[in-house]
Design a protein around this motif. Sequence first.
Motif, PDB file in Angstrom:
ATOM      1  N   ASN A   1      45.431  33.502  43.883  1.00 27.46           N
ATOM      2  CA  ASN A   1      45.101  33.333  42.470  1.00 27.46           C
ATOM      3  C   ASN A   1      43.958  34.246  42.050  1.00 27.46           C
ATOM      4  N   GLU A   2      42.986  34.381  42.964  1.00 31.81           N
ATOM      5  CA  GLU A   2      41.862  35.267  42.657  1.00 31.81           C
ATOM      6  C   GLU A   2      42.333  36.721  42.520  1.00 31.81           C
ATOM      7  N   ASN A   3      43.257  37.109  43.400  1.00 35.80           N
ATOM      8  CA  ASN A   3      43.792  38.476  43.328  1.00 35.80           C
ATOM      9  C   ASN A   3      44.567  38.689  42.031  1.00 35.80           C
ATOM     10  N   LEU A   4      45.373  37.674  41.664  1.00 37.30           N
ATOM     11  CA  LEU A   4      46.115  37.772  40.411  1.00 37.30           C
ATOM     12  C   LEU A   4      45.180  37.848  39.219  1.00 37.30           C
ATOM     13  N   LEU A   5      44.119  37.049  39.241  1.00 33.68           N
ATOM     14  CA  LEU A   5      43.152  37.061  38.146  1.00 33.68           C
ATOM     15  C   LEU A   5      42.465  38.411  38.032  1.00 33.68           C
ATOM     16  N   ALA A   6      42.119  38.966  39.205  1.00 31.52           N
ATOM     17  CA  ALA A   6      41.481  40.283  39.199  1.00 31.52           C
ATOM     18  C   ALA A   6      42.433  41.342  38.666  1.00 31.52           C
ATOM     19  N   ALA A   7      43.712  41.212  39.054  1.00 32.39           N
ATOM     20  CA  ALA A   7      44.700  42.187  38.567  1.00 32.39           C
ATOM     21  C   ALA A   7      44.871  42.071  37.054  1.00 32.39           C
ATOM     22  N   VAL A   8      44.899  40.809  36.573  1.00 32.65           N
ATOM     23  CA  VAL A   8      45.033  40.592  35.138  1.00 32.65           C
ATOM     24  C   VAL A   8      43.827  41.155  34.401  1.00 32.65           C
ATOM     25  N   MET A   9      42.640  40.957  34.944  1.00 36.01           N
ATOM     26  CA  MET A   9      41.439  41.472  34.307  1.00 36.01           C
ATOM     27  C   MET A   9      41.430  42.999  34.307  1.00 36.01           C
ATOM     28  N   ASP A  10      41.887  43.577  35.456  1.00 32.07           N
ATOM     29  CA  ASP A  10      41.987  45.037  35.488  1.00 32.07           C
ATOM     30  C   ASP A  10      42.970  45.548  34.443  1.00 32.07           C
ATOM     31  N   LEU A  11      44.109  44.820  34.319  1.00 26.47           N
ATOM     32  CA  LEU A  11      45.114  45.205  33.341  1.00 26.47           C
ATOM     33  C   LEU A  11      44.570  45.084  31.913  1.00 26.47           C
ATOM     34  N   ASN A  12      43.847  43.991  31.670  1.00 29.58           N
ATOM     35  CA  ASN A  12      43.236  43.820  30.357  1.00 29.58           C
ATOM     36  C   ASN A  12      42.251  44.937  30.047  1.00 29.58           C
TER      37      ASN A  12
END
Length: 326
Positions: free
Chosen positions: A10-21
Amino acid sequence: MIAEHDVRENENLLAAVMDLNEELAEQQRALARANRQLAAEKAEQQRLLQELATAQAHLVQSAQLVSLGQLAAGVAHEINNPISFVRANVATLGGYVGDLLAIIDAYAAGEALLAQDPSLLARIHRLRERCDLDFVRGDAVAVVAESAAGIARVARIVSDLKNFARINESEWQVADLHACLESTLNVASHELRGSAEVVRQYGPLPALHCCPGQLNQVFMNLLLNAIQSLEGAGNGPGRIFLRTGRQDDQGWIEIEDNGRGIGPERLPRIFEPFYTTRAIGAGTGLGLSSAWGIINAHGGRIEVRTEVGKGSTFRIWLPLSRTTSE
């Protein structure tokens, strides 16, 4: 172990989402910068277009001033000739009047004594013979008539020059293009004299709603161009044909010369501003470009037919949608 794995995922997904944002935000900022740059470029284009329109207007005005400047010497010559013989004739007329007054005075002094004083009568006869009274009477009429004709010629030249320039008439109005052509020919008569025979072949052409002064300028530019083309052409006596007519909803004016013609390498550039093949100082290269701009502003076009060694024909097409019927 599974819960810990899920947390890390979940942390990796959140980081990926933040990077995408963040990437999306950067793209949005780049897009905003591009839009601002595009708006600035559009504003710059509008400014350049406005400057181009202003420059074109100045170009037309400059071309008119150049053409008028070229004609100034000719117009001065045309005005100076009649003024010269008017001045000379008036001086001659003054002498005639003096002689006539002398004869009249002599008659008045001896009228009552003519029968009693043969010597006075003889003196009057001698004075009449010396002044050649019979000739003076006839010549005085001719001198006055010639003076009147000279003055009328000056008035016509000035009137044609005013009609050509139309300085105080910048608005569109209904005009007879044949009259415009004749005014232009009269103004250019000094340039034409000794250079070319003008052959008029006018057809039906209704009055047109136009800017007469601008069209006069076009006719002048094309006439001067034709005259210059005759120089050294070697095709016999120079001839310029003026033709007019209409076809459907279009009117046309044609100016043809039997001059040198235009080479195929030059033809594509003849309407470019400042393009000229004449010597430095002998031409500005504004005449044809100015004519093109004026006719284009009238919703028309200019067609050119030319053959090297035989001459050129410029035909102006103008829409007849604006006529006296409006």
